[in-house]
Design a protein around this motif. Structure first.
Motif, PDB file in Angstrom:
ATOM      1  N   PRO A 161       0.775  -1.237   0.000  1.00 12.19           N
ATOM      2  CA  PRO A 161       0.000   0.000   0.000  1.00 12.19           C
ATOM      3  C   PRO A 161       0.811   1.294   0.000  1.00 12.19           C
ATOM      4  CG  PRO A 161      -0.054  -0.993   2.173  1.00 12.19           C
ATOM      5  CD  PRO A 161       0.638  -1.960   1.262  1.00 12.19           C
ATOM      6  N   SER A 162       2.070   1.230   0.380  1.00 14.24           N
ATOM      7  CA  SER A 162       2.875   2.456   0.461  1.00 14.24           C
ATOM      8  C   SER A 162       3.852   2.616  -0.700  1.00 14.24           C
ATOM      9  CB  SER A 162       3.644   2.488   1.788  1.00 14.24           C
ATOM     10  OG  SER A 162       2.749   2.454   2.872  1.00 14.24           O
ATOM     11  N   ALA A 163       3.697   1.799  -1.728  1.00 10.89           N
ATOM     12  CA  ALA A 163       4.576   1.900  -2.899  1.00 10.89           C
ATOM     13  C   ALA A 163       4.216   3.149  -3.685  1.00 10.89           C
ATOM     14  CB  ALA A 163       4.433   0.672  -3.781  1.00 10.89           C
ATOM     15  N   PRO A 164       5.122   3.815  -4.279  1.00  8.86           N
ATOM     16  CA  PRO A 164       6.557   3.546  -4.347  1.00  8.86           C
ATOM     17  C   PRO A 164       7.361   4.203  -3.213  1.00  8.86           C
ATOM     18  CG  PRO A 164       6.056   5.294  -5.864  1.00  8.86           C
ATOM     19  CD  PRO A 164       4.741   4.881  -5.218  1.00  8.86           C
TER      20      PRO A 164
ATOM     21  N   SER B 163      12.068   4.117  -0.738  1.00  7.27           N
ATOM     22  CA  SER B 163      13.100   5.110  -0.441  1.00  7.27           C
ATOM     23  C   SER B 163      13.447   5.150   1.046  1.00  7.27           C
ATOM     24  CB  SER B 163      12.658   6.506  -0.917  1.00  7.27           C
ATOM     25  OG  SER B 163      11.508   6.914  -0.196  1.00  7.27           O
ATOM     26  N   GLN B 164      12.723   4.425   1.866  1.00  7.28           N
ATOM     27  CA  GLN B 164      13.000   4.402   3.306  1.00  7.28           C
ATOM     28  C   GLN B 164      14.137   3.430   3.617  1.00  7.28           C
ATOM     29  OE1 GLN B 164       9.481   3.789   5.639  1.00  7.28           O
ATOM     30  NE2 GLN B 164       8.471   5.591   4.815  1.00  7.28           N
ATOM     31  N   GLN B 165      14.943   3.823   4.582  1.00 10.61           N
ATOM     32  CA  GLN B 165      16.061   2.985   5.025  1.00 10.61           C
ATOM     33  C   GLN B 165      15.676   2.266   6.315  1.00 10.61           C
ATOM     34  OE1 GLN B 165      18.953   2.679   3.252  1.00 10.61           O
ATOM     35  NE2 GLN B 165      17.927   3.949   1.724  1.00 10.61           N
TER      36      GLN B 165
ATOM     37  N   GLU C  89       8.613   2.901   9.896  1.00 11.48           N
ATOM     38  CA  GLU C  89       8.343   4.293  10.270  1.00 11.48           C
ATOM     39  C   GLU C  89       6.850   4.616  10.224  1.00 11.48           C
ATOM     40  OE1 GLU C  89      10.876   6.927   8.053  1.00 11.48           O
ATOM     41  OE2 GLU C  89      12.627   5.656   8.379  1.00 11.48           O
ATOM     42  N   GLY C  90       6.040   3.726  10.767  1.00 13.02           N
ATOM     43  CA  GLY C  90       4.601   3.961  10.842  1.00 13.02           C
ATOM     44  C   GLY C  90       3.827   3.695   9.567  1.00 13.02           C
ATOM     45  N   GLN C  91       4.505   3.315   8.508  1.00 15.32           N
ATOM     46  CA  GLN C  91       3.829   3.006   7.245  1.00 15.32           C
ATOM     47  C   GLN C  91       3.848   1.498   7.008  1.00 15.32           C
ATOM     48  OE1 GLN C  91       6.065   5.372   4.332  1.00 15.32           O
ATOM     49  NE2 GLN C  91       4.130   6.435   3.914  1.00 15.32           N
ATOM     50  N   THR C  92       2.763   0.985   6.445  1.00 15.16           N
ATOM     51  CA  THR C  92       2.725  -0.424   6.097  1.00 15.16           C
ATOM     52  C   THR C  92       3.578  -0.641   4.855  1.00 15.16           C
ATOM     53  OG1 THR C  92       0.525  -0.699   7.034  1.00 15.16           O
ATOM     54  CG2 THR C  92       1.234  -2.353   5.438  1.00 15.16           C
ATOM     55  N   ALA C  93       4.592  -1.473   4.994  1.00 13.24           N
ATOM     56  CA  ALA C  93       5.453  -1.788   3.858  1.00 13.24           C
ATOM     57  C   ALA C  93       4.776  -2.839   2.974  1.00 13.24           C
ATOM     58  CB  ALA C  93       6.805  -2.296   4.340  1.00 13.24           C
TER      59      ALA C  93
END
Length: 171
Positions: free
Chosen positions: A39-42, A46-48, A82-86
């Protein structure tokens, strides 16, 4: 000259009482349901860092025919960064098992401990491939001791029933 019965033809009895011997076999294995969500693409790419991963298992079992049982291993994986669903993976992986002449007290332990152990390596690969195909590092789930989990749940259930019986006796 009389022919000896060999049990080679369907419906013929097996020699020496072999048709009463306990037997279990895998008839088929299959993906019953598979879902992968990103759901958080793209932006998620970019998150590490390493995602926080939550894995849940559930086992369902039922009889679907004479001497045929279905066991479904359900695996849900949720990863957050970071609080986002990967990503989210939801897999229901089923197996059909033929069970002949198995004592009733052994059916449930087989269905909830041994059958999931047989199915798990295949389900594990499907989950890893789905996550890899979604653009993430594959998640290799650790092996699970389904027999120990079954024993723990059985002991907890028996303890719960014992407590319920005690409460009812005090009324």
């Amino acid at each position: 000259m009389a022919e000896q019965e060999t049990g080679a033809n369907p419906g013929e009895p097996l020699p020496n009482g072999a048709d009463t011997a306990p037997s279990v076999g895998v008839i088929s294995q299959y993906v019953k349901d598979l879902s992968f969500e990103n759901p958080s693409a793209p932006a998620i790419y970019s998150q590490q860092g390493q995602p926080q991963i939550d894995v849940q298992f559930n086992i369902g079992a039922n009889q679907v025919g004479d001497d045929v049982h279905e066991v479904v291993l359900k695996i849900e994986v949720k990863a957050e960064m970071e609080g986002q669903t990967a990503f989210l993976v939801d897999l229901s992986y089923g197996g059909l098992f033929a069970m002949r002449n198995i004592p009733e007290e052994h059916v449930q332990p087989f269905m909830l401990a041994e059958a999931p152990r047989i199915l798990f390596p295949f389900a594990r690969r499907i989950v890893a491939d789905a996550i890899r195909d979604g653009g993430f590092q594959p998640l290799l789930l650790e092996p699970i001791d389904f027999a120990s989990l079954y024993e723990q749940q059985l002991a907890a259930h028996q303890e719960q029933q014992g407590m319920a019986g005690t409460d009812m006796g005090q009324a």
